[in-house]
Write a protein that holds these residues in place. Sequence first.
Motif, PDB file in Angstrom:
ATOM      1  N   ILE A 252       0.852  -1.184   0.000  1.00 43.70           N
ATOM      2  CA  ILE A 252       0.000   0.000   0.000  1.00 43.70           C
ATOM      3  C   ILE A 252       0.887   1.232   0.000  1.00 43.70           C
ATOM      4  N   GLY A 253       0.315   2.349  -0.391  1.00 49.52           N
ATOM      5  CA  GLY A 253       1.093   3.578  -0.442  1.00 49.52           C
ATOM      6  C   GLY A 253       1.298   4.063  -1.865  1.00 49.52           C
ATOM      7  N   THR A 254       2.406   4.728  -2.066  1.00 48.77           N
ATOM      8  CA  THR A 254       2.671   5.356  -3.358  1.00 48.77           C
ATOM      9  C   THR A 254       2.976   4.343  -4.453  1.00 48.77           C
ATOM     10  N   ALA A 255       3.654   3.247  -4.092  1.00 49.12           N
ATOM     11  CA  ALA A 255       4.121   2.298  -5.112  1.00 49.12           C
ATOM     12  C   ALA A 255       2.993   1.723  -5.968  1.00 49.12           C
ATOM     13  N   ALA A 330      -5.485   7.915  -2.939  1.00 48.29           N
ATOM     14  CA  ALA A 330      -5.639   8.109  -1.492  1.00 48.29           C
ATOM     15  C   ALA A 330      -6.284   6.902  -0.824  1.00 48.29           C
ATOM     16  N   LEU A 331      -7.057   6.131  -1.574  1.00 45.73           N
ATOM     17  CA  LEU A 331      -7.721   4.960  -0.990  1.00 45.73           C
ATOM     18  C   LEU A 331      -6.732   3.898  -0.532  1.00 45.73           C
ATOM     19  N   GLY A 336      -2.164  12.531  -2.113  1.00 52.51           N
ATOM     20  CA  GLY A 336      -2.758  13.344  -3.163  1.00 52.51           C
ATOM     21  C   GLY A 336      -4.008  14.054  -2.672  1.00 52.51           C
ATOM     22  N   PHE A 337      -4.611  14.817  -3.563  1.00 50.88           N
ATOM     23  CA  PHE A 337      -5.805  15.576  -3.200  1.00 50.88           C
ATOM     24  C   PHE A 337      -6.977  14.671  -2.837  1.00 50.88           C
TER      25      PHE A 337
END
Length: 387
Positions: A252-255, A330-331, A336-337
């Motif tokens: 999970i996260g940016t990757a 973001a989920l 991010g926004f």
Amino acid sequence: MTPRFDKLGVVVAAIVACATFFASFATFRANRIVPGEARSILDALPAAVGPLLLAIVVLAAIVALLKTPLVLRLAASVVALAALAILIGVAGTFLAPAGNTFARISPASGFWLLIFAFTLLLADVLTRLNLSPPARIGVLVLAALAIGSLLISGQWDSLSILKEYANRADSFWAEGSKHITLALGSLAAAVIVGLPLGILCHRVERLRAGVLNVLNIVQTIPSIALFGLLIAPLGWVAAHVPGAAALGIRGIGTAPAFVALFLYSLLPVVANTVVGLAGVPRAANDAARGMGMTDGQRLFGVEFPLAFPVILTGIRIVLVQNIGLATIAALIGGGGFGVFVFQGVGQTAMDLVLLGAVPTVALAFAAAIILDAVIEMTATRRRVETA
């Protein structure tokens, strides 16, 4: 003399009528989560200001409805939009009880419909004026400066979306940075991989169908599902590949968000590269061969420059697409926004939703206008060079 009506103007006038007389202009709430109380234009503004805005809106709608000169239509749309932008701030100050920091004043459906109607009118006028690419970018800059001036002046500080921003200013810019990094980073990766792959698909016809079919299948996977599918493999990589976790690779996260956006970005880049190269005139290639150019020289000296406007169109599609899709990151903890959007949904705080949605839409809109202008300038230059 029978008045002549403008087709788009009829639509604009109808929207303005509904927004003005049947929808609320602003919403007052005692705090950020309780149901709001609707206020019309006359109720939301001081006694001397409400009728003025009503007159501006009605006159602008009449100008839109009738077949009027473009200059008059341009002036009507700009004046109406400016009045709405300024006076919604006045409504916020007027409706907010003195000393009450919990009250929230938000633009309501009528305000947004009016903004939509007059923006539609303005866009139609600018299209009819057939502005040059630099002029279109200039209009965008002027609009950005106008909005920035209103923000800096504090005209909108009493509105709830600005209060949400004030409470989250640091995280807003941090999440904004993540959002832009995700969108641009995945685009850059897709260009680095997609351009050579597109060139290869153009040269090797048997490879083309297979690659494009696979990328088409990826496009059909819903974004949330793709994010979910990437959690397990990336989690395994983080757990079993030395150094992967240190690089930020995890389930999970940016990757997973980055990988998903990268995969979605490949099809437009690869497909437009193939189409652009296929559209290079045979005469140009024959002339290059006649001059003794090698395959590499023809590719980078003749084919790629001629195909570049089409390739750039694919990049434009990817950038606008990624700016929107990055919201869903973001989920899965990608930031991010979308963080504000989903927080707002969870808390039933629509102003918090807007804090994430408005900059996302603005970024996508600005990116589309700028890249459209660049594409047109590039295509024009290529036509001049080959004439």
